[in-house]
Design a protein around this motif. Structure first.
Motif, PDB file in Angstrom:
ATOM      1  N   ALA A 177      -7.934  14.363   6.689  1.00  0.00           N
ATOM      2  CA  ALA A 177      -7.830  12.934   6.985  1.00  0.00           C
ATOM      3  C   ALA A 177      -6.783  12.300   6.075  1.00  0.00           C
ATOM      4  CB  ALA A 177      -9.177  12.248   6.796  1.00  0.00           C
ATOM      5  N   GLU A 178      -6.235  11.192   6.553  1.00  0.00           N
ATOM      6  CA  GLU A 178      -5.249  10.434   5.775  1.00  0.00           C
ATOM      7  C   GLU A 178      -5.730   9.010   5.608  1.00  0.00           C
ATOM      8  OE1 GLU A 178      -1.194  12.785   7.224  1.00  0.00           O
ATOM      9  OE2 GLU A 178      -1.629  10.776   7.990  1.00  0.00           O
ATOM     10  N   VAL A 179      -5.583   8.504   4.399  1.00  0.00           N
ATOM     11  CA  VAL A 179      -5.836   7.091   4.127  1.00  0.00           C
ATOM     12  C   VAL A 179      -4.476   6.442   3.875  1.00  0.00           C
ATOM     13  CG1 VAL A 179      -6.958   5.409   2.638  1.00  0.00           C
ATOM     14  CG2 VAL A 179      -8.086   7.596   3.122  1.00  0.00           C
ATOM     15  N   THR A 180      -4.173   5.442   4.679  1.00  0.00           N
ATOM     16  CA  THR A 180      -2.889   4.754   4.557  1.00  0.00           C
ATOM     17  C   THR A 180      -3.109   3.328   4.070  1.00  0.00           C
ATOM     18  OG1 THR A 180      -1.988   6.049   6.389  1.00  0.00           O
ATOM     19  CG2 THR A 180      -0.794   4.059   5.762  1.00  0.00           C
ATOM     20  N   VAL A 181      -2.398   2.969   3.027  1.00  0.00           N
ATOM     21  CA  VAL A 181      -2.445   1.602   2.511  1.00  0.00           C
ATOM     22  C   VAL A 181      -1.051   1.010   2.675  1.00  0.00           C
ATOM     23  CG1 VAL A 181      -2.990   0.132   0.544  1.00  0.00           C
ATOM     24  CG2 VAL A 181      -4.171   2.335   0.811  1.00  0.00           C
ATOM     25  N   LYS A 182      -0.937  -0.082   3.405  1.00  0.00           N
ATOM     26  CA  LYS A 182       0.371  -0.667   3.699  1.00  0.00           C
ATOM     27  C   LYS A 182       0.547  -1.999   2.969  1.00  0.00           C
ATOM     28  CE  LYS A 182      -1.003  -3.192   7.872  1.00  0.00           C
ATOM     29  NZ  LYS A 182      -0.626  -3.530   9.249  1.00  0.00           N
ATOM     30  N   ASN A 183       1.770  -2.509   3.097  1.00  0.00           N
ATOM     31  CA  ASN A 183       2.125  -3.833   2.567  1.00  0.00           C
ATOM     32  C   ASN A 183       1.994  -3.946   1.054  1.00  0.00           C
ATOM     33  OD1 ASN A 183       2.789  -4.767   5.100  1.00  0.00           O
ATOM     34  ND2 ASN A 183       0.728  -5.552   5.515  1.00  0.00           N
ATOM     35  N   LEU A 184       2.118  -2.817   0.378  1.00  0.00           N
ATOM     36  CA  LEU A 184       2.174  -2.849  -1.081  1.00  0.00           C
ATOM     37  C   LEU A 184       3.575  -3.236  -1.529  1.00  0.00           C
ATOM     38  CD1 LEU A 184       0.266   0.489  -1.738  1.00  0.00           C
ATOM     39  CD2 LEU A 184      -0.574  -1.799  -2.341  1.00  0.00           C
ATOM     40  N   LYS A 185       3.701  -3.817  -2.705  1.00  0.00           N
ATOM     41  CA  LYS A 185       4.996  -4.156  -3.280  1.00  0.00           C
ATOM     42  C   LYS A 185       5.241  -3.277  -4.503  1.00  0.00           C
ATOM     43  CE  LYS A 185       5.813  -7.488  -0.357  1.00  0.00           C
ATOM     44  NZ  LYS A 185       6.871  -7.348   0.659  1.00  0.00           N
ATOM     45  N   TYR A 186       6.415  -2.701  -4.576  1.00  0.00           N
ATOM     46  CA  TYR A 186       6.769  -1.804  -5.675  1.00  0.00           C
ATOM     47  C   TYR A 186       7.668  -2.565  -6.648  1.00  0.00           C
ATOM     48  CZ  TYR A 186       8.678   2.271  -8.111  1.00  0.00           C
ATOM     49  OH  TYR A 186       9.054   3.187  -9.055  1.00  0.00           O
ATOM     50  N   THR A 187       7.177  -2.783  -7.857  1.00  0.00           N
ATOM     51  CA  THR A 187       7.932  -3.521  -8.863  1.00  0.00           C
ATOM     52  C   THR A 187       7.734  -2.863 -10.227  1.00  0.00           C
ATOM     53  OG1 THR A 187       7.498  -5.567  -7.635  1.00  0.00           O
ATOM     54  CG2 THR A 187       8.361  -5.794  -9.869  1.00  0.00           C
ATOM     55  N   ASP A 188       8.850  -2.549 -10.866  1.00  0.00           N
ATOM     56  CA  ASP A 188       8.824  -1.967 -12.222  1.00  0.00           C
ATOM     57  C   ASP A 188       7.915  -0.744 -12.302  1.00  0.00           C
ATOM     58  OD1 ASP A 188      10.542  -3.971 -13.095  1.00  0.00           O
ATOM     59  OD2 ASP A 188       8.889  -5.322 -13.587  1.00  0.00           O
ATOM     60  N   GLY A 189       7.977   0.101 -11.291  1.00  0.00           N
ATOM     61  CA  GLY A 189       7.227   1.351 -11.327  1.00  0.00           C
ATOM     62  C   GLY A 189       5.781   1.255 -10.933  1.00  0.00           C
ATOM     63  N   LYS A 190       5.298   0.067 -10.550  1.00  0.00           N
ATOM     64  CA  LYS A 190       3.903  -0.115 -10.166  1.00  0.00           C
ATOM     65  C   LYS A 190       3.811  -0.714  -8.765  1.00  0.00           C
ATOM     66  CE  LYS A 190       2.016  -0.964 -14.822  1.00  0.00           C
ATOM     67  NZ  LYS A 190       1.216  -1.901 -15.643  1.00  0.00           N
ATOM     68  N   VAL A 191       2.638  -0.536  -8.149  1.00  0.00           N
ATOM     69  CA  VAL A 191       2.363  -1.202  -6.879  1.00  0.00           C
ATOM     70  C   VAL A 191       1.202  -2.152  -7.084  1.00  0.00           C
ATOM     71  CG1 VAL A 191       3.238   0.668  -5.430  1.00  0.00           C
ATOM     72  CG2 VAL A 191       0.849   0.692  -6.139  1.00  0.00           C
ATOM     73  N   ASN A 192       1.173  -3.222  -6.324  1.00  0.00           N
ATOM     74  CA  ASN A 192       0.170  -4.268  -6.495  1.00  0.00           C
ATOM     75  C   ASN A 192      -1.117  -3.919  -5.735  1.00  0.00           C
ATOM     76  OD1 ASN A 192       1.513  -4.535  -4.030  1.00  0.00           O
ATOM     77  ND2 ASN A 192       1.089  -6.738  -3.900  1.00  0.00           N
ATOM     78  N   ILE A 193      -1.707  -2.790  -6.067  1.00  0.00           N
ATOM     79  CA  ILE A 193      -2.905  -2.323  -5.368  1.00  0.00           C
ATOM     80  C   ILE A 193      -4.072  -3.288  -5.496  1.00  0.00           C
ATOM     81  CG2 ILE A 193      -3.689  -0.962  -7.343  1.00  0.00           C
ATOM     82  CD1 ILE A 193      -3.973  -0.037  -3.598  1.00  0.00           C
ATOM     83  N   ASP A 194      -4.142  -4.034  -6.592  1.00  0.00           N
ATOM     84  CA  ASP A 194      -5.278  -4.936  -6.812  1.00  0.00           C
ATOM     85  C   ASP A 194      -5.223  -6.194  -5.948  1.00  0.00           C
ATOM     86  OD1 ASP A 194      -6.327  -3.225  -8.721  1.00  0.00           O
ATOM     87  OD2 ASP A 194      -5.236  -4.191 -10.371  1.00  0.00           O
ATOM     88  N   SER A 195      -4.087  -6.476  -5.335  1.00  0.00           N
ATOM     89  CA  SER A 195      -3.956  -7.729  -4.580  1.00  0.00           C
ATOM     90  C   SER A 195      -3.990  -7.540  -3.064  1.00  0.00           C
ATOM     91  CB  SER A 195      -2.649  -8.429  -4.969  1.00  0.00           C
ATOM     92  OG  SER A 195      -1.528  -7.623  -4.601  1.00  0.00           O
ATOM     93  N   ILE A 196      -4.248  -6.315  -2.617  1.00  0.00           N
ATOM     94  CA  ILE A 196      -4.275  -6.115  -1.164  1.00  0.00           C
ATOM     95  C   ILE A 196      -5.716  -6.038  -0.671  1.00  0.00           C
ATOM     96  CG2 ILE A 196      -2.044  -4.918  -1.173  1.00  0.00           C
ATOM     97  CD1 ILE A 196      -4.940  -2.799  -0.338  1.00  0.00           C
ATOM     98  N   SER A 197      -5.898  -6.367   0.597  1.00  0.00           N
ATOM     99  CA  SER A 197      -7.220  -6.306   1.226  1.00  0.00           C
ATOM    100  C   SER A 197      -7.321  -5.005   2.003  1.00  0.00           C
ATOM    101  CB  SER A 197      -7.407  -7.493   2.178  1.00  0.00           C
ATOM    102  OG  SER A 197      -8.535  -7.301   3.004  1.00  0.00           O
ATOM    103  N   THR A 198      -8.293  -4.176   1.654  1.00  0.00           N
ATOM    104  CA  THR A 198      -8.438  -2.901   2.354  1.00  0.00           C
ATOM    105  C   THR A 198      -8.896  -3.098   3.798  1.00  0.00           C
ATOM    106  OG1 THR A 198     -10.690  -2.678   1.483  1.00  0.00           O
ATOM    107  CG2 THR A 198      -8.898  -1.611   0.258  1.00  0.00           C
ATOM    108  N   ASP A 199      -9.544  -4.228   4.087  1.00  0.00           N
ATOM    109  CA  ASP A 199      -9.963  -4.497   5.466  1.00  0.00           C
ATOM    110  C   ASP A 199      -8.752  -4.719   6.372  1.00  0.00           C
ATOM    111  OD1 ASP A 199     -12.631  -4.290   4.837  1.00  0.00           O
ATOM    112  OD2 ASP A 199     -12.878  -6.448   4.462  1.00  0.00           O
ATOM    113  N   GLU A 200      -7.710  -5.350   5.834  1.00  0.00           N
ATOM    114  CA  GLU A 200      -6.544  -5.693   6.637  1.00  0.00           C
ATOM    115  C   GLU A 200      -5.389  -4.707   6.461  1.00  0.00           C
ATOM    116  OE1 GLU A 200      -5.437  -9.635   5.618  1.00  0.00           O
ATOM    117  OE2 GLU A 200      -7.288 -10.549   6.353  1.00  0.00           O
TER     118      GLU A 200
END
Length: 398
Positions: free
Chosen positions: A349-372
């Motif tokens: 299985a694959e879990v895909t998380v979209k609409n992340l922003k990549y800045t200074d080597g990090k992604v903003n995983i804490d600000s995205i909604s997994t439902d959407e």
């Protein structure tokens, strides 16, 4: 009274020879007059227009038709009334009912001759001054009174073509590159050329890296935009790839995996009647344009299958993505159904998380909604095939 045989007897051999020549001449004239064919191309003209190298030729087919009808009706001894009806194109087989029995046969003959006659030019287009074109009059009817002829004309009077450098096209094309370094995609836009059906071929598009020099052929549609213009010079553009983002690592990949672990465990949850062992395998990063098309959401496929291909459309919406720092994460898992007695108790299985922003080597995983912005789906390919496909378009993070 002088008898006929005495008259014949008194005619000398020389006189007989003269009489014979006269008779042959009269008969010959009669035969010629009844069998001669008419050259309707005698006064025909061909007109030329356009530009040297792309000129066109035309001729007055109505004049030839009218002359042929005159020849047909004269040969058939059909009156002026019917001749004019043929010229006006109102004489057909349906009109035979209004003709006399004698005229019916003549009309049918004229119709047959007319249908069997063709007027054609050897070439109509793409002409240059000095070319030769041949006007042909042919007939499939052997008894047609119209003569089969060919008349040759020399092309002249075409306007001179203006020569323009292909640089004038190149400078109106804007190249941008988006995605990740080593997985870059090209976008081409123009404020002058607005046809979105124009396509370019770019080798290794979707796998470009900064510093690559790509050669792009100028599509023929952009070189034929102005009548009377001939483009000269190189028809290829050399462009250096730049502006692709370097995504060598994601420093907070642990936080991303924590989210994907949670999502896959929610999908394949162990309980009173089920038992799964979910094992993380790999994580990959994608730009929006290179996300595999099998990673879809409830609203439909997230990307177009054509993106990342060697075909690039002029002025497509990819240009708006070149400054987009969006990043997608795909985590691959092995799922084992512990309650299954089948040999085929393992899936992926694959879990895909979209609409992340990549800045200074990090992604903003804490600000995205997994439902959407996240989705879990079963992989249809074998593990080896899926890992290959993910590596082909994405960057392996872990």
């Amino acid at each position: 009274m002088t008898k006929l045989k005495d008259i014949v007897k008194n005619v000398s051999k020389k006189q007989w020879a003269i009489v014979l020549v006269v008779v042959i001449a009269v008969v010959g004239v009669f035969i010629y007059q009844t069998t001669k064919k008419v050259d309707i191309s005698k006064d025909a003209t061909v007109s030329f227009s356009g530009y040297d190298g792309s000129g066109t030729a035309t001729f007055d087919s109505s004049s030839l038709y009218n002359k042929s009808i005159t020849a047909y009706t004269d040969k058939a001894k059909l009156g002026e009334y019917w001749k004019q009806k043929f010229i006006d194109s109102s004489a057909t087989t349906d009109s035979l009912a209004g003709a006399t029995s004698s005229d019916q046969d003549k009309i049918a003959k004229v119709i047959r001759w007319s249908k069997g006659t063709n007027f054609t030019l050897s070439k109509y287009n793409d002409l240059s001054n000095g070319d030769k074109v041949t006007l042909s009059v042919t007939s499939s009817e052997k008894d047609s009174p119209v003569k089969a002829v060919k008349k040759t004309f020399t092309v002249h009077g075409l306007k001179k073509v203006k020569e323009v450098s292909t640089n004038s096209v190149s400078k109106n094309l804007k190249f941008k590159f988006y995605g990740f370094n080593n997985h870059g995609t090209a976008a081409i836009s123009s404020s002058k050329y607005t046809d979105t059906n124009v396509t370019f071929k770019i080798k290794n598009n979707g796998s470009l890296k900064n510093g690559d020099k790509i050669s792009v052929n100028i599509p023929k549609e952009l070189l034929n935009t102005t009548e009377g213009v001939r483009y000269t010079g190189k028809k290829t553009i050399t462009v250096t790839v730049s502006g692709l983002r370097d995504v060598s690592a994601i420093s907070n990949a642990d936080a991303v995996q924590k989210v994907t672990d949670s999502l896959v465990n929610d999908q394949y949850k162990s309980g009173d009647f089920s038992s799964y062992t979910n094992t993380f395998l790999n994580m990959y990063a994608f730009s929006r344009s290179t996300l595999p098309s099998n990673n879809y959401y409830s609203g439909g496929y997230d990307t177009d299958d054509s993106e990342g291909s060697n075909t690039v459309y002029l002025n497509d919406d990819s240009t708006s993505r070149s400054d987009d720092n969006s990043i997608y994460i795909v985590a691959l898992y092995k799922i084992v159904d512990n309650n299954s007695n089948s040999d085929d108790n393992t899936q992926y299985a694959e879990v895909t998380v979209k609409n992340l922003k990549y800045t200074d080597g990090k992604v903003n995983i804490d600000s995205i909604s997994t439902d959407e912005d996240a989705n879990t789906n079963t992989v249809g390919n074998s593990l080896e095939t899926e890992q290959h496909n993910l590596m082909a378009k994405g960057l392996k993070i872990r």
